[in-house]
Design an enzyme around this catalytic site. Structure first.
Site, PDB file in Angstrom:
ATOM      1  N   ARG A 122     -84.266  16.234 -68.017  1.00 31.77           N
ATOM      2  CA  ARG A 122     -83.610  17.518 -67.866  1.00 31.77           C
ATOM      3  C   ARG A 122     -82.792  17.871 -69.103  1.00 31.77           C
ATOM      4  NH1 ARG A 122     -78.384  15.998 -64.035  1.00 31.77           N
ATOM      5  NH2 ARG A 122     -77.302  14.860 -65.658  1.00 31.77           N
ATOM      6  N   PHE A 169     -82.218   9.862 -54.729  1.00 34.38           N
ATOM      7  CA  PHE A 169     -82.137  10.486 -53.415  1.00 34.38           C
ATOM      8  C   PHE A 169     -83.518  10.682 -52.800  1.00 34.38           C
ATOM      9  CE2 PHE A 169     -78.150  12.658 -55.251  1.00 34.38           C
ATOM     10  CZ  PHE A 169     -77.395  11.517 -55.012  1.00 34.38           C
ATOM     11  N   GLU A 175     -81.204  15.845 -48.438  1.00 34.18           N
ATOM     12  CA  GLU A 175     -82.559  15.604 -48.951  1.00 34.18           C
ATOM     13  C   GLU A 175     -83.598  15.531 -47.837  1.00 34.18           C
ATOM     14  OE1 GLU A 175     -80.060  15.161 -52.250  1.00 34.18           O
ATOM     15  OE2 GLU A 175     -79.867  14.171 -50.278  1.00 34.18           O
TER      16      GLU A 175
END
Length: 352
Positions: free
Chosen positions: A205, A122, A97
């Site tokens: 999502r 993250f 990341e």
């Protein structure tokens, strides 16, 4: 990348489902992955597939400067839709990341508009300093779209982003978005692409519920929207808890309790004018509902606005507790921590 019996596996495919710690006495049960990352849509609820990926791919047709970047999570942030439509503008940065954020900053310096996707934990924890120093301090045009916000994963604290809004609210130059449903996401994508400067957007999502089209809704950056009115309670909400608040409002109608719902998709900058106008109406309890810890999110932001303006209604918060959350099946966890529609209705009736 780890190698499995059928070849390389992504980071999500490699995760082992955690033990359900909510089963009480008796042997502990290993949960199926589907129970821990289940859709937030109720049974029979209307949904739309991959609203973020489809909206970004559509926008990119006329915006050649838009690029998609991810840290080994294209499939799990719906960026794979963009990758299929624009393969020459899709960048897979691997499980790093920090590298993703640094590269996104570099792309923005060169005039591109990068949409960088990963999981919210993250971005907010692992890569926070890179976002702070390379993106926010330079006020670069990077858009972060981060999945599994709040309590939308049953994997436990390593994957539950319960404090992301608080962290990004505190970052100078950062705009913060918490959309409710598929329509909110579809409309937010072009809006944040047109906004100059960094944006952090929570991302739903997969097959995402569709509810706001029933309320003549249109996303506007920095604007709260009153979805329905009510004389007894004003629920100020964001994200999936707006969807739940609308369910609660319909449920409490049977008890002759009028519940207004004010959806606040932009957490920063906050629409203080609309919040103050609605909270100033006499006789209504104000309840802030968010899929986030009660520390530092929409609830405390709203409380600060009200107190600084001398507006002091009866005030309550619905949100996640200030603790590390358990692993388990999402419906069980939502009810345990008070953010299911049933739990919210019980809380509101108890406060009246």
């Amino acid at each position: 990348m780890a190698i499995g019996p059928r070849g390389p596996r992504s980071r999500e495919e490699r995760m082992t489902p955690a033990t359900d710690t909510n089963t009480g006495a008796g042997p502990k049960v290993r949960l199926k992955t589907s129970a821990m990352i289940a859709s937030i849509a109720a049974e029979g609820q209307r949904t739309k597939p991959a609203p973020f990926g489809n909206a970004l791919a559509e926008l990119a047709k006329d915006r050649p400067e838009i690029v998609g970047m991810t840290a080994d999570l294209g499939k799990y942030t719906d960026l794979h839709v963009f990758a299929k439509a624009c393969p020459d503008r899709y960048y897979q940065m691997g499980m790093a990341e920090q590298l993703l954020m640094g590269a996104a900053a570099g792309m923005a310096h060169e005039g591109f508009v990068p949409f960088a996707t990963t999981y919210a934990v993250f971005a907010s924890r692992r890569a926070y300093d890179f976002i702070h120093q390379t993106i926010a301090e330079e006020n670069l045009n990077v858009k972060l779209a981060c999945a599994l916000p709040g309590l939308t994963s049953g994997y436990g604290p390593s994957h539950q982003a319960a404090e992301d809004l608080a962290l990004f609210r505190a970052m100078p130059n950062m705009t913060v978005i918490d959309p409710c449903d598929a329509l909110d996401i579809e409309q937010a994508v072009p809006a944040i692409a047109s906004h100059q400067g960094p944006v952090y957007m929570r991302l739903l999502r997969g097959h995402v519920p569709l509810v706001l089209d029933e309320y003549d809704y249109r996303f506007e950056l920095g604007k709260a929207k009153l979805l329905r009115d009510g004389a007894d309670v004003l629920v100020i909400s964001s994200g999936i808890l707006t969807m739940r608040a609308l369910e609660v409002a319909r449920t409490l109608e049977a008890d002759r309790i009028g519940v207004a719902v004010l959806h606040v998709p932009t957490i920063k900058p906050l629409d203080t004018e609309t919040i103050l106008r609605e909270a100033s109406r006499s006789g209504r309890m104000v309840v802030v509902a968010e899929n986030h810890t009660v520390i530092g999110g929409l609830g405390e932001a709203t409380a600060g606005v009200l107190l600084r303006s001398g507006v002091t209604p009866k005030f309550r918060q619905i949100g996640l507790p200030d603790e590390f959350l358990l692993a388990g099946a999402l419906p069980t966890l939502h009810d345990r921590y008070g953010i299911s529609a049933e739990a919210m209705a019980r809380s509101i009736k108890g406060w009246l």
